[in-house]
Design an enzyme around this catalytic site. Structure first.
Site, mmCIF file in Angstrom:
data_model
loop_
_atom_site.group_PDB
_atom_site.id
_atom_site.type_symbol
_atom_site.label_atom_id
_atom_site.label_comp_id
_atom_site.label_asym_id
_atom_site.label_seq_id
_atom_site.Cartn_x
_atom_site.Cartn_y
_atom_site.Cartn_z
ATOM 1 N N HIS A 161 -2.535 -1.947 -5.672
ATOM 2 C CA HIS A 161 -2.092 -3.311 -5.954
ATOM 3 C C HIS A 161 -3.323 -4.190 -6.089
ATOM 4 O O HIS A 161 -4.438 -3.770 -5.779
ATOM 5 C CB HIS A 161 -1.187 -3.846 -4.835
ATOM 6 C CG HIS A 161 -1.807 -3.770 -3.476
ATOM 7 N ND1 HIS A 161 -2.857 -4.584 -3.075
ATOM 8 C CD2 HIS A 161 -1.558 -2.958 -2.416
ATOM 9 C CE1 HIS A 161 -3.205 -4.287 -1.845
ATOM 10 N NE2 HIS A 161 -2.440 -3.297 -1.408
ATOM 11 N N HIS B 118 -8.156 -9.521 2.065
ATOM 12 C CA HIS B 118 -7.293 -10.204 3.033
ATOM 13 C C HIS B 118 -8.072 -11.218 3.873
ATOM 14 O O HIS B 118 -7.649 -12.367 4.032
ATOM 15 C CB HIS B 118 -6.639 -9.182 3.966
ATOM 16 C CG HIS B 118 -5.460 -8.485 3.385
ATOM 17 N ND1 HIS B 118 -4.365 -9.146 2.880
ATOM 18 C CD2 HIS B 118 -5.200 -7.156 3.236
ATOM 19 C CE1 HIS B 118 -3.474 -8.273 2.449
ATOM 20 N NE2 HIS B 118 -3.957 -7.055 2.652
ATOM 21 N N THR C 251 0.800 -1.223 0.000
ATOM 22 C CA THR C 251 0.000 0.000 0.000
ATOM 23 C C THR C 251 0.835 1.276 0.000
ATOM 24 O O THR C 251 0.714 2.109 -0.902
ATOM 25 C CB THR C 251 -0.948 -0.002 1.210
ATOM 26 O OG1 THR C 251 -1.860 -1.095 1.075
ATOM 27 C CG2 THR C 251 -1.733 1.300 1.302
#
Length: 439
Positions: free
Chosen positions: A246, A202, A74
């Site tokens: 990303h 995540h 990040t």
């Protein structure tokens, strides 16, 4: 004679770097809003009903995908976008600030308030624009809370440690605040950051129904943004770029695969002084004195999906390893293989930090506003090229950077791109006139 030539060089440099006037005076450029949705993989919307994102394809510009820098994290990636520099040039090499001598590590959010991690001699666009008379703000964008050469962003809000990532009402409130900055306080450039869909990716992995739900929420937020722009009368003066830092990929876990666990190959207490590990697909090791070769030989080839390099041998195409903060041994896993140190973490079902060339690490790019073409599909490009585009849209002379406007100029309609062609002609004419003048 020598003095005259020097004076000519100074004047020509000023002509080359100054914005091209319109009708004899400087025309104010349109304003710019940069929005980043953390972890928005390039294909996340392809299996989701997203009417607002779909409308942007018709009303603006879409790139097939963006390639982020390595390492795909990040803070490093966001700082590349706001500076146009490779990570080894700007020095924000990780989400966490660390000190291998004191052995201190700071969490991602704690690092946001550490000027010493961000201020490495490379100016982000906020500061460059302010130095050229623009008014800028950062809303939760990584790096926005630091000082650069003693200068702060005109207005900066930094995420709190307990800030919720996915509160849709708060997302809309943030847009209202930003629209007020543009409409009532005359800001020229604002960056706005959202922590999703990274958190969902995540916790649950990219191939999950919860990812679809959060993309639908993002699409509604884009719809709210478009309505807010019209409500505040900004549709003819505000350009908007929507991108990410990303992608995300599914973490490969046992028993389906043998996970990477470094303690199977090295005894940490005997050979390792300091490490940055257990953070997705990437890691670094500082060996104890005289132990570098032992660690390298023990890890090289130890796992079929572990890539191990000495700093000086790291592939140059990553533009990562030449900074002084990089530790002597670098490791990254093949896509989906997390680099675990002393134990295996089973928390994340999705992760990043892997090779930026892998399709799962690619990100999105959308843009719309008065300077952008409509219905234009752009070819893929690296995220470093967003910086010179933003400078052009703001009428700001860029700092030295690794990007090029050649990758994005076709996104602009003819009037917006016109002075790209006019500037070299004016500069060339000025140079010719000066050089022909007797000294």
């Amino acid at each position: 004679m020598q003095k005259s030539l020097v004076l000519k060089f100074i004047v020509l440099t000023a002509v080359a770097s100054s914005p091209v006037p319109q009708n004899g005076r400087q025309k104010r450029s349109h304003r710019l809003l940069l929005i980043s949705f953390d972890g928005f993989r390039w294909d996340y919307d392809q299996d989701v009903v997203t009417p607002n994102l779909d409308s942007l394809v018709e009303e603006g510009v879409k790139a097939k995908y963006i390639t982020p820098p390595f390492v795909t994290m990040t803070s490093p990636s966001h700082f590349t976008t706001i500076t146009g520099r490779w990570i080894e040039d700007h020095g924000v090499i990780h989400n966490m600030m660390f000190n291998p001598e004191t052995l201190r590590k700071y969490s991602h959010k704690a690092t946001q308030n550490k000027t010493e991690w961000w201020d490495n001699g490379v100016l982000p666009l906020w500061i460059t624009a302010q130095n050229q008379g623009k008014k800028t703000a950062s809303f939760h964008y990584p790096g926005g809370g630091a000082n650069y050469s003693g200068q702060a962003v005109d207005r900066s809000l930094v995420e709190s440690f307990t800030h919720p990532d996915s509160n849709e009402t708060e997302w809309q409130e943030n847009i209202d605040i930003v629209m007020g900055w543009f409409a009532r306080e005359d800001f020229d450039f604002v960056t706005l950051y959202y922590g999703e869909p990274d958190k969902v990716g995540h916790l649950y992995g990219p191939e999950t129904g919860k990812r679809i739900v959060i993309i639908e929420q993002i699409d509604r937020t884009i719809g709210y943004l478009r309505t807010a722009i019209k409500k505040h009368g900004l549709q003819d003066s505000l350009n908007v770029i929507i991108t990410s830092d990303h992608g995300m990929t599914t973490v490969k876990k046992q028993p389906a695969v043998e996970e990477i666990l470094l303690k199977k190959y090295i005894t940490f207490k005997d050979v390792v002084k300091f490490d940055i590990l257990d953070y997705g697909g990437f890691g670094m090791i500082l060996p104890k004195p005289g132990k570098e070769e032992e660690i390298y030989q023990a890890l090289k080839g130890a796992h079929p999906h572990l890539n191990v390099y000495k700093k000086e041998e790291f592939p140059e195409n990553f533009h990562f390893a030449k900074h002084e903060r990089i530790l002597p041994i670098l490791l990254y896993g093949d896509s989906g293989y997390s680099v675990n140190g002393r134990f295996i973490l089973y928390i994340n079902k999705g992760d990043h930090g892997f090779d930026n060339r892998h399709p799962d690490m690619r990100t999105i790019f959308r843009a719309f506003g008065p300077d952008f073409r409509k219905g234009y599909l752009a070819e893929p490009f690296d995220s470093i090229h967003i910086y010179p585009l933003m400078c052009h849209l703001l009428g700001v002379q860029p700092e030295p950077n690794n990007g090029s406007l050649a990758w994005t100029r076709d996104m602009l309609h003819a009037a917006a791109a016109e002075h790209l062609l006019l500037r070299p002609l004016l500069v060339g004419a000025a140079m010719l006139a000066f050089l022909l003048t007797p000294v």
